[in-house]
Design a protein around this motif. Structure first.
Motif, PDB file in Angstrom:
ATOM      1  N   GLN A   5       0.837  -1.203   0.000  1.00  0.00           N
ATOM      2  CA  GLN A   5       0.000   0.000   0.000  1.00  0.00           C
ATOM      3  C   GLN A   5       0.874   1.255   0.000  1.00  0.00           C
ATOM      4  O   GLN A   5       0.462   2.305   0.484  1.00  0.00           O
ATOM      5  CB  GLN A   5      -0.928   0.000   1.228  1.00  0.00           C
ATOM      6  CG  GLN A   5      -1.813  -1.223   1.346  1.00  0.00           C
ATOM      7  CD  GLN A   5      -2.711  -1.430   0.144  1.00  0.00           C
ATOM      8  OE1 GLN A   5      -3.261  -0.474  -0.386  1.00  0.00           O
ATOM      9  NE2 GLN A   5      -2.842  -2.683  -0.294  1.00  0.00           N
ATOM     10  N   ASP A   6       2.065   1.132  -0.553  1.00  0.00           N
ATOM     11  CA  ASP A   6       3.025   2.235  -0.596  1.00  0.00           C
ATOM     12  C   ASP A   6       2.626   3.196  -1.723  1.00  0.00           C
ATOM     13  O   ASP A   6       2.684   2.823  -2.899  1.00  0.00           O
ATOM     14  CB  ASP A   6       4.424   1.668  -0.835  1.00  0.00           C
ATOM     15  CG  ASP A   6       5.522   2.719  -0.769  1.00  0.00           C
ATOM     16  OD1 ASP A   6       5.232   3.920  -0.943  1.00  0.00           O
ATOM     17  OD2 ASP A   6       6.685   2.328  -0.551  1.00  0.00           O
ATOM     18  N   ASP A  59       2.675   0.549   4.332  1.00  0.00           N
ATOM     19  CA  ASP A  59       2.816   1.809   3.608  1.00  0.00           C
ATOM     20  C   ASP A  59       4.279   2.050   3.269  1.00  0.00           C
ATOM     21  O   ASP A  59       5.101   1.136   3.304  1.00  0.00           O
ATOM     22  CB  ASP A  59       2.223   2.965   4.432  1.00  0.00           C
ATOM     23  CG  ASP A  59       2.946   3.167   5.765  1.00  0.00           C
ATOM     24  OD1 ASP A  59       3.992   2.510   6.010  1.00  0.00           O
ATOM     25  OD2 ASP A  59       2.465   3.983   6.576  1.00  0.00           O
ATOM     26  N   HIS A  60       4.620   3.291   2.949  1.00  0.00           N
ATOM     27  CA  HIS A  60       5.997   3.578   2.544  1.00  0.00           C
ATOM     28  C   HIS A  60       6.966   3.547   3.724  1.00  0.00           C
ATOM     29  O   HIS A  60       8.098   3.106   3.596  1.00  0.00           O
ATOM     30  CB  HIS A  60       6.070   4.941   1.854  1.00  0.00           C
ATOM     31  CG  HIS A  60       7.431   5.256   1.297  1.00  0.00           C
ATOM     32  ND1 HIS A  60       8.041   4.474   0.348  1.00  0.00           N
ATOM     33  CD2 HIS A  60       8.318   6.263   1.575  1.00  0.00           C
ATOM     34  CE1 HIS A  60       9.233   4.979   0.046  1.00  0.00           C
ATOM     35  NE2 HIS A  60       9.422   6.054   0.780  1.00  0.00           N
TER      36      HIS A  60
END
Length: 263
Positions: free
Chosen positions: A208-209, A238-239
């Protein structure tokens, strides 16, 4: 500890000289030192960097962290920064620290710097990189991720002002991307052929980056056919990958690179 004052090393000559801040937590010279290479606009006091130092202390290993020029506690102007410049600084600190065995841990842009660093260190034969952990690695991000998404406004700003700005999700200040950085990125491309690191590589990538798509990490894997590569895709990651479960994953990746080196 983390709040101790950093050491400084002057890198570059004359008007180009800048004082680079670095910290080293102790460990024996005959065991691998963990080297933290941070991302764009991040610094050595970030969550993952401090977790790396904590891990190193627990394992009795050295941990080397630094801030690139224009970042954190280092001198120099951020707008003067390029991959070549930040790579030069990282290599200068690594060589100055004097460890012959290294494990490089690169986050985001730091993954690009790590891949360039391992190539330079192999040429110089000054140290052996025994493993790499790359977290949401962003090699060639200027060419592959930024340039294709530029609109007419950004391109015009680059041409007329020499830079453009964009909103940052991680800071109240906008991200600044200079024409100098973009041009220098082309000179440092790594996703153009086979990358030979000569060591095991573990990639951690959130699916989900929004900044570095997970398919970019898969592209990197394709360019590492000669190395032992493991990629861990974090479905809801995420990132930043800075949650407790993400940090635990980083620790496990590091553990796997230390067979026979820890009790």
């Amino acid at each position: 500890m983390a709040d101790e004052k950093p050491h400084f090393l002057s890198v570059g000559k004359g008007a180009d000289a800048r004082d680079i801040a670095w910290r080293l937590s102790g460990g024996p010279k005959d065991r691998p030192a963990l080297v933290w290479l941070g991302g764009y606009r991040s610094d050595m006091k970030g969550t993952k960097a401090l977790e790396l130092e904590s891990f190193a202390r627990e394992k009795g290993l050295a941990c080397l962290r630094l801030d690139y020029s224009g970042h954190g506690e280092s001198g120099g102007e951020f707008r003067d920064g390029t991959i070549s410049r930040w790579l030069e600084e990282a290599l200068a600190i690594i060589v100055h620290a004097g460890f012959m065995r290294l494990i490089l841990v690169g986050s985001s842009m730091g993954g690009w710097i790590a891949l360039r660093a391992v190539a330079e260190l192999r040429k110089r034969e000054t140290a052996i990189v025994e493993g790499m952990v790359l977290i949401a690695p962003a090699p060639d991000f200027t060419i592959d991720l930024i340039e294709p998404s530029l609109g007419e406004t950004e391109r015009q700003s680059l041409a007329e002002k020499g830079y453009f700005e964009e909103h940052s999700e991680y800071s109240p200040e906008p991200n600044i991307f200079t024409a100098k950085l973009m041009d220098d990125g082309r000179a440092n491309r790594v996703l153009t052929g086979i990358i030979e690191t000569g060591c095991p590589v573990h990639i951690l990538q959130g699916m989900q980056d929004p900044d570095v798509p997970w398919r970019h990490a898969m592209k990197l894997v394709e360019h590492l056919p000669a190395d032992d590569v493991v990629i861990s895709l974090v479905k809801d990651g995420d990132h930043r990958l800075s949650r407790p479960e993400d940090l635990a994953l980083m620790r496990r990746a590091l553990e796997a690179l230390l067979p026979g080196d820890h009790g």
